[in-house]
Scaffold this motif. Structure first.
Motif, PDB file in Angstrom:
ATOM      1  N   ALA A  36       3.634  -7.526   6.773  1.00  0.00           N
ATOM      2  CA  ALA A  36       4.029  -6.387   7.598  1.00  0.00           C
ATOM      3  C   ALA A  36       2.866  -5.446   7.885  1.00  0.00           C
ATOM      4  CB  ALA A  36       5.159  -5.615   6.905  1.00  0.00           C
ATOM      5  N   ILE A  37       1.821  -5.518   7.082  1.00  0.00           N
ATOM      6  CA  ILE A  37       0.709  -4.574   7.216  1.00  0.00           C
ATOM      7  C   ILE A  37      -0.176  -4.898   8.403  1.00  0.00           C
ATOM      8  CG2 ILE A  37      -1.393  -3.700   6.109  1.00  0.00           C
ATOM      9  CD1 ILE A  37      -0.067  -4.245   3.403  1.00  0.00           C
ATOM     10  N   THR A  38      -0.400  -6.171   8.667  1.00  0.00           N
ATOM     11  CA  THR A  38      -1.544  -6.595   9.462  1.00  0.00           C
ATOM     12  C   THR A  38      -1.565  -6.077  10.894  1.00  0.00           C
ATOM     13  OG1 THR A  38      -2.835  -8.538  10.097  1.00  0.00           O
ATOM     14  CG2 THR A  38      -0.444  -8.743  10.182  1.00  0.00           C
ATOM     15  N   GLN A  39      -0.404  -5.843  11.521  1.00  0.00           N
ATOM     16  CA  GLN A  39      -0.412  -5.374  12.916  1.00  0.00           C
ATOM     17  C   GLN A  39      -1.075  -4.013  13.050  1.00  0.00           C
ATOM     18  OE1 GLN A  39       3.253  -4.036  15.002  1.00  0.00           O
ATOM     19  NE2 GLN A  39       2.788  -5.654  16.484  1.00  0.00           N
ATOM     20  N   ASN A  40      -0.855  -3.144  12.062  1.00  0.00           N
ATOM     21  CA  ASN A  40      -1.456  -1.807  12.080  1.00  0.00           C
ATOM     22  C   ASN A  40      -1.616  -1.345  10.640  1.00  0.00           C
ATOM     23  OD1 ASN A  40      -2.028   0.984  12.263  1.00  0.00           O
ATOM     24  ND2 ASN A  40      -0.982   1.104  14.246  1.00  0.00           N
ATOM     25  N   PRO A  41      -2.786  -1.624  10.008  1.00  0.00           N
ATOM     26  CA  PRO A  41      -2.971  -1.342   8.579  1.00  0.00           C
ATOM     27  C   PRO A  41      -2.766   0.115   8.186  1.00  0.00           C
ATOM     28  CG  PRO A  41      -4.677  -2.819   9.361  1.00  0.00           C
ATOM     29  CD  PRO A  41      -3.941  -2.345  10.575  1.00  0.00           C
ATOM     30  N   SER A  42      -2.992   1.038   9.101  1.00  0.00           N
ATOM     31  CA  SER A  42      -2.776   2.454   8.769  1.00  0.00           C
ATOM     32  C   SER A  42      -1.303   2.813   8.856  1.00  0.00           C
ATOM     33  CB  SER A  42      -3.587   3.348   9.713  1.00  0.00           C
ATOM     34  OG  SER A  42      -4.968   3.136   9.545  1.00  0.00           O
ATOM     35  N   LEU A  43      -0.667   2.454   9.959  1.00  0.00           N
ATOM     36  CA  LEU A  43       0.743   2.790  10.156  1.00  0.00           C
ATOM     37  C   LEU A  43       1.639   2.120   9.126  1.00  0.00           C
ATOM     38  CD1 LEU A  43       3.059   4.050  11.800  1.00  0.00           C
ATOM     39  CD2 LEU A  43       2.990   2.018  13.276  1.00  0.00           C
ATOM     40  N   TYR A  44       1.323   0.866   8.791  1.00  0.00           N
ATOM     41  CA  TYR A  44       2.195   0.098   7.900  1.00  0.00           C
ATOM     42  C   TYR A  44       1.660   0.011   6.466  1.00  0.00           C
ATOM     43  CZ  TYR A  44       4.405  -1.242  12.275  1.00  0.00           C
ATOM     44  OH  TYR A  44       5.055  -1.218  13.489  1.00  0.00           O
ATOM     45  N   ASN A  45       0.799   0.975   6.089  1.00  0.00           N
ATOM     46  CA  ASN A  45       0.305   1.024   4.714  1.00  0.00           C
ATOM     47  C   ASN A  45       1.473   1.259   3.756  1.00  0.00           C
ATOM     48  OD1 ASN A  45      -0.761   2.138   2.195  1.00  0.00           O
ATOM     49  ND2 ASN A  45      -2.712   2.331   3.261  1.00  0.00           N
ATOM     50  N   PRO A  46       1.720   0.353   2.804  1.00  0.00           N
ATOM     51  CA  PRO A  46       2.894   0.484   1.937  1.00  0.00           C
ATOM     52  C   PRO A  46       2.785   1.609   0.910  1.00  0.00           C
ATOM     53  CG  PRO A  46       1.575  -1.387   1.255  1.00  0.00           C
ATOM     54  CD  PRO A  46       0.968  -0.883   2.533  1.00  0.00           C
ATOM     55  N   ILE A  47       1.587   2.174   0.744  1.00  0.00           N
ATOM     56  CA  ILE A  47       1.419   3.297  -0.182  1.00  0.00           C
ATOM     57  C   ILE A  47       1.667   4.620   0.528  1.00  0.00           C
ATOM     58  CG2 ILE A  47      -0.242   4.555  -1.614  1.00  0.00           C
ATOM     59  CD1 ILE A  47      -1.568   1.890  -2.235  1.00  0.00           C
ATOM     60  N   THR A  48       1.023   4.804   1.667  1.00  0.00           N
ATOM     61  CA  THR A  48       1.134   6.075   2.379  1.00  0.00           C
ATOM     62  C   THR A  48       2.321   6.118   3.333  1.00  0.00           C
ATOM     63  OG1 THR A  48      -0.405   5.249   4.063  1.00  0.00           O
ATOM     64  CG2 THR A  48      -1.342   6.467   2.211  1.00  0.00           C
ATOM     65  N   ASN A  49       2.762   4.972   3.845  1.00  0.00           N
ATOM     66  CA  ASN A  49       3.882   4.917   4.792  1.00  0.00           C
ATOM     67  C   ASN A  49       4.870   3.814   4.409  1.00  0.00           C
ATOM     68  OD1 ASN A  49       2.789   6.951   6.672  1.00  0.00           O
ATOM     69  ND2 ASN A  49       1.263   5.383   7.155  1.00  0.00           N
ATOM     70  N   PRO A  50       5.502   3.951   3.254  1.00  0.00           N
ATOM     71  CA  PRO A  50       6.404   2.881   2.806  1.00  0.00           C
ATOM     72  C   PRO A  50       7.601   2.660   3.729  1.00  0.00           C
ATOM     73  CG  PRO A  50       6.601   4.823   1.407  1.00  0.00           C
ATOM     74  CD  PRO A  50       5.427   5.050   2.279  1.00  0.00           C
ATOM     75  N   GLU A  51       8.109   3.734   4.379  1.00  0.00           N
ATOM     76  CA  GLU A  51       9.263   3.562   5.263  1.00  0.00           C
ATOM     77  C   GLU A  51       8.907   2.709   6.474  1.00  0.00           C
ATOM     78  OE1 GLU A  51       8.043   6.468   4.334  1.00  0.00           O
ATOM     79  OE2 GLU A  51       9.535   7.308   2.951  1.00  0.00           O
ATOM     80  N   ASP A  52       7.734   2.977   7.070  1.00  0.00           N
ATOM     81  CA  ASP A  52       7.316   2.185   8.227  1.00  0.00           C
ATOM     82  C   ASP A  52       7.075   0.738   7.830  1.00  0.00           C
ATOM     83  OD1 ASP A  52       7.298   4.291  10.175  1.00  0.00           O
ATOM     84  OD2 ASP A  52       5.495   5.056   9.203  1.00  0.00           O
ATOM     85  N   ASN A  53       6.441   0.533   6.660  1.00  0.00           N
ATOM     86  CA  ASN A  53       6.224  -0.833   6.210  1.00  0.00           C
ATOM     87  C   ASN A  53       7.550  -1.539   5.956  1.00  0.00           C
ATOM     88  OD1 ASN A  53       5.870  -2.850   3.727  1.00  0.00           O
ATOM     89  ND2 ASN A  53       3.923  -2.777   4.840  1.00  0.00           N
ATOM     90  N   ALA A  54       8.526  -0.806   5.408  1.00  0.00           N
ATOM     91  CA  ALA A  54       9.837  -1.409   5.114  1.00  0.00           C
ATOM     92  C   ALA A  54      10.521  -1.884   6.382  1.00  0.00           C
ATOM     93  CB  ALA A  54      10.717  -0.411   4.373  1.00  0.00           C
ATOM     94  N   ARG A  55      10.448  -1.104   7.484  1.00  0.00           N
ATOM     95  CA  ARG A  55      11.049  -1.529   8.750  1.00  0.00           C
ATOM     96  C   ARG A  55      10.379  -2.796   9.271  1.00  0.00           C
ATOM     97  NH1 ARG A  55      11.402   4.146   9.569  1.00  0.00           N
ATOM     98  NH2 ARG A  55       9.351   4.180  10.568  1.00  0.00           N
ATOM     99  N   ARG A  56       9.049  -2.813   9.223  1.00  0.00           N
ATOM    100  CA  ARG A  56       8.318  -3.997   9.685  1.00  0.00           C
ATOM    101  C   ARG A  56       8.599  -5.191   8.773  1.00  0.00           C
ATOM    102  NH1 ARG A  56       5.783  -6.219  14.165  1.00  0.00           N
ATOM    103  NH2 ARG A  56       3.928  -7.392  13.555  1.00  0.00           N
ATOM    104  N   ARG A  57       8.717  -4.943   7.482  1.00  0.00           N
ATOM    105  CA  ARG A  57       9.005  -6.009   6.515  1.00  0.00           C
ATOM    106  C   ARG A  57      10.372  -6.645   6.793  1.00  0.00           C
ATOM    107  NH1 ARG A  57      11.841  -5.152   1.719  1.00  0.00           N
ATOM    108  NH2 ARG A  57      11.699  -6.845   0.189  1.00  0.00           N
TER     109      ARG A  57
END
Length: 851
Positions: free
Chosen positions: A238-259
């Motif tokens: 889930a991270i690779t499309q946008n490593p900043s937006l989908y960072n699971p430490i700083t943006n866990p909610e965004d990563n969760a949606r992509r995941r």
């Protein structure tokens, strides 16, 4: 309508008239011309487009599988066991650990395929269906953000066109895109899908300065990538499309949606079943990620050992393999090296603990200030200031001329602010560095003398705030060695060239250098006729200078510089004060290595911080870098060891004695107690301890016995549980009973003792006789020799024999009050080397007797 014959005839004439026919021909011709023009434009456009594309393709780089594999890897340092990871060297863009495809979970591979390139296993490098889909979406919605790049294209973009982020024009992007697709078709002919997938998964940026799935797995989950669960695999994908937006430490909610989208696609594409989906979706993976992040915390600076290791590796890559400095640096920080260090983690931990144990420094009330400031004025001018500016201000304002030491950290910071107020101007901006360290400082090095391996190193006390900070144990600090140098520059060459023996007798009395300059013994105390053993044990300056005058300072310099590899010595050190350590300074680790050579039977091993360096592919670059040479004869080493046992058993180093192991060593104190040392060894390890202020100043008025406390506390813990061993005497050494007054073979009536000699330099002449009213006695000594004489003269210097005068300074130790010695004992009246405040303590260099 009129359908009459006349009307029809008229209409027919109009249609077939010449003017009408000409008009039709013009229209047809214009239409044909237009069509031809359009066709011509299309053909010309196609030809131009083909020429344009051909030119772009002609300018495409040639690629091989090596070209598309990632560049830049993490260098990992291991302890001496080859398994315990100590540190990682990582440069920006190099935090990568390569993993082969069989070490990467299939779920992780499928997760990336499902979300990034669902037809990866079907296309030949480009995906026409994906391109068409992205084009339609863009035309219909105006959103052209939908990508159609395949994993192969992404791999090429990252590794062949790494500067794509700097593209400024549409043409630049178009050119790169065309070349990217062309090269994708080409590379798919050269590599299998698994090879492409392996290179891709080791290349991608996954945030938090991690490149590749292994580094990301360690950073987010603290586990090897092979151990990842399906849930954890989808987090990374889930991270690779946008490593900043989908960072699971700083943006866990965004990563969760992509995941969740990744899981849905894996389910739709048949990579997982519903049960696996449900289990992964229910996993509280982000709580674990936060826990790992909290445990990892901020990156800490490299240790003193690792700092020194990095310097040695770079130097050796340059000197041994011919690397340029830039190549060596890049190899260390982004070459993916594997370095097996010499560090023993247990010993290192002991050293770290004892060096920062306040109980070893009970008197500490000072803090040193190191300061640097860059001021940018409002008009753009720049001014730089350092510690000297603050020191000058304090001296002129308060009359304090000494180094920048303070009774508290707060006082140090207050002084900085007070000084800054004197230079401040409106509109200033400041860039400052304040370093506050406990003072006096100390350093320690431990070497396995049999191999030359540095097992532990600490370059200072207090918290280490930055990497590559001042390393007082390595090449960051040269300090005067004091009387430790008597062994290397005076007694070693004199014994090695058979110019003296341990039984040679010197008159210990006030003496001077050849140029007339005077110096003093410890506490201005002299012993008269003494043997070399006694002179070493009690660190008698007079005898050392007499010896260097006998052998010549050039020989002493050559032994110290060449035989004992003291790299800091210069020709200006080739003068008589070298006998007392009067040189420009030495490094702690080199002094330790020199004493280690004596412990090793005279064989000098180059001190090293690693045993092996492997490149990224596992090939050996350097192995067993230690070089050896014979520094002194084995007989010389054995004699020096025996004499230095006397230093610890009955002389200036008695405070360093261990309960379960013999110790040989030498104390050292520079003028006015500015530098204090103890260098000693057991049959197992050699340890050198230094103490002093960073900005050298006298320690005469403080308790300098901390060098012994540090040395003993470290070495006693290291040797706990080790089998007790004795120093071995080689066959090149023999024992003879000699007269302590003449140094010749004793005859009946001589005050005598048994001493060790090199077989090629043993005495052959018998004492010619002297007055003596005492009969010989046989008194055993702890150093293996025996005393066979006594004296009733209270002023006679002792050699370990008994005396009836409790106030007499003896070579042998005594618990009687008033005994002269150098060992820093806490017993009242015991002689201490370093200007101790204990009653009756004597100092080796400028110390005073107070009781």
């Amino acid at each position: 309508m009129n359908y009459g014959k006349k009307k029809a005839s008229k209409k027919q004439k109009q249609i077939t008239s010449k003017s009408t026919m000409q008009g039709k021909r013009v229209t047809v011709r214009l239409l044909k011309a237009f069509i031809l023009c359009v066709l011509a434009i299309c053909i010309i456009g196609m030809i131009g487009g083909l020429i344009f594309v051909k030119r772009i393709l002609d300018n495409s780089p040639e690629v091989t599988p090596d070209d598309v594999r990632p560049k830049g890897y993490t260098t990992i340092v291991y302890a001496d066991d080859g398994a315990t990871e100590l540190e990682r060297f990582v440069e920006a863009g190099s935090n990568r650990e390569y993993k082969s495809i069989d070490q990467i979970p299939v779920d992780l591979q499928h997760a990336f395929v499902a979300i990034e390139d669902e037809r990866f296993y079907e296309h030949n490098g480009i995906d026409p269906q994906g391109i068409l889909r992205a084009g339609i979406i863009g035309i219909t919605s105006g959103d052209f953000s939908q990508g159609a790049s395949t994993l192969t294209q992404q791999l090429i973009k990252n590794n062949v066109f790494p500067d794509f982020v700097n593209e400024e024009t549409f043409y630049d992007r178009l050119e790169r895109k065309i070349q990217e697709q062309f090269l994708a078709l080409d590379i798919e002919k050269q590599m299998s899908k698994d090879e492409i997938m392996e290179a891709y998964l080791n290349t991608i940026n996954l945030g938090q300065n991690t490149l590749g799935v292994q580094s990301a797995s360690k950073r987010y989950f603290n586990k090897d990538v092979s151990e990842l669960t399906l849930s954890e695999c989808t987090v990374l994908a889930a991270i690779t499309q946008n490593p900043s937006l989908y960072n699971p430490i700083t943006n866990p909610e965004d990563n969760a949606r992509r995941r969740t989208e990744v899981l849905n696609r894996m389910l739709d594409q048949g990579y997982i079943d519903q049960a696996a989906y449900d289990e992964a979706a229910a996993d509280d993976v982000y709580t674990r990620i936060q826990a790992v992040n909290a445990a990892i915390g901020e990156d800490s600076p490299y240790s003193y050992f690792i700092d020194a290791l990095s310097e040695q590796v770079i130097d050796d890559l340059m000197s041994r393999l011919g690397y340029t400095e830039s190549q060596a640096y890049n190899a260390l920080y982004s070459g993916g090296l594997t370095i097996i260090s010499t560090q023993n983690t247990t010993m290192q931990q002991i050293c770290d603990e004892e060096m920062n144990n306040d109980a070893n420094f009970p008197w500490l009330k000072e803090y040193g200030l190191s300061y640097a400031l860059t001021v940018t004025r409002a008009d753009g001018t720049i001014e730089n200031y350092g510690s000297e500016a603050v020191q000058n201000y304090r001296a002129s304002t308060y009359g304090v001329e000494s180094a920048l030491t303070f009774s508290s950290e707060e006082q140090a910071r207050a002084m900085v602010e007070e000084w800054k107020a004197t230079i401040a101007q409106e509109g200033d901006t400041y860039d400052e560095r304040i370093t506050i360290t406990p003072q006096p400082q100390a350093s320690v090095t431990i070497i396995d003398q049999a191999t030359g391996q540095i097992k532990a190193m600490v370059g200072g006390r207090g918290a280490k705030e930055t990497s590559q900070s001042l390393n007082r144990a390595y090449q960051g600090s040269r300090r005067q060695p004091g009387s430790c140098f008597k062994i290397l520059a005076t007694y070693a060459p004199a014994l090695d060239t058979n110019q003296i023996t341990l039984a040679s007798v010197f008159d210990d009395k006030p003496w001077h250098y050849s140029n007339g300059t005077e110096f003093k013994n410890v506490g201005n105390k002299y012993y008269g006729n003494v043997t070399v053993r006694e002179a070493i044990a009690q660190s008698m300056n007079s005898v050392a200078v007499q010896t260097i005058q006998q052998i010549g300072p050039q020989l002493g310099y050559e032994y110290a510089k060449n035989n004992f590899s003291m790299s800091t010595l210069m020709e200006e050190d080739m003068y008589e004060p070298i006998a007392l350590g009067g040189v420009n300074g030495v490094y702690n680790y080199e002094l330790c290595a020199a004493f280690a050579s004596i412990a090793n039977g005279g064989v000098y091993n180059t001190p090293t911080l690693y045993t092996k360096i492997l490149d990224h592919d596992g090939n050996v670059l350097i192995e067993n870098p230690t070089e050896s040479h014979q520094a002194v004869k084995d007989s010389t080493a054995a004699l020096l060891t025996s004499a230095m046992e006397s230093v610890v058993e009955e002389g200036s180093g008695s405070a360093a004695a261990l309960n379960n192991m013999p110790v040989a060593g030498k104390t050292g104190t520079a003028d006015n107690d500015k530098d204090i040392w103890f260098c000693g060894f057991t049959p197992y390890y050699t340890c050198a301890v230094w103490g002093g202020y960073d900005d050298p100043k006298s320690m005469t008025n403080i308790d300098t016995t901390f060098r012994f406390r540090i040395w003993k506390s470290i070495m006693s813990r290291i040797h706990a549980g080790l089998e007790t061993k004795q120093f071995e005497m080689p066959t090149s050494v023999e024992q003879k009973t000699i007269c302590t007054e003449s140094g010749m073979l004793a005859r009946p009536g001589c005050p005598s003792r048994t001493e060790y000699f090199a077989t090629d330099n043993a005495p052959t002449e018998t004492c010619t006789g002297h007055a003596s009213s005492e009969q010989p006695a046989d008194t055993s000594r702890t150093d293996g020799s025996t005393d066979t004489g006594t004296t009733t003269d209270p002023t006679t210097p002792g050699d370990g024999s008994t005396t009836t005068d409790p106030g007499t300074g003896n070579g042998g130790s005594t618990t009687d009050p008033g005994t002269g010695g150098e060992g820093g004992s806490t017993d009242p009246g015991t002689g201490g080397e370093g200007g101790s405040t204990d009653p009756g303590t004597g100092g080796e260099s400028g110390g005073q007797t107070t009781g």
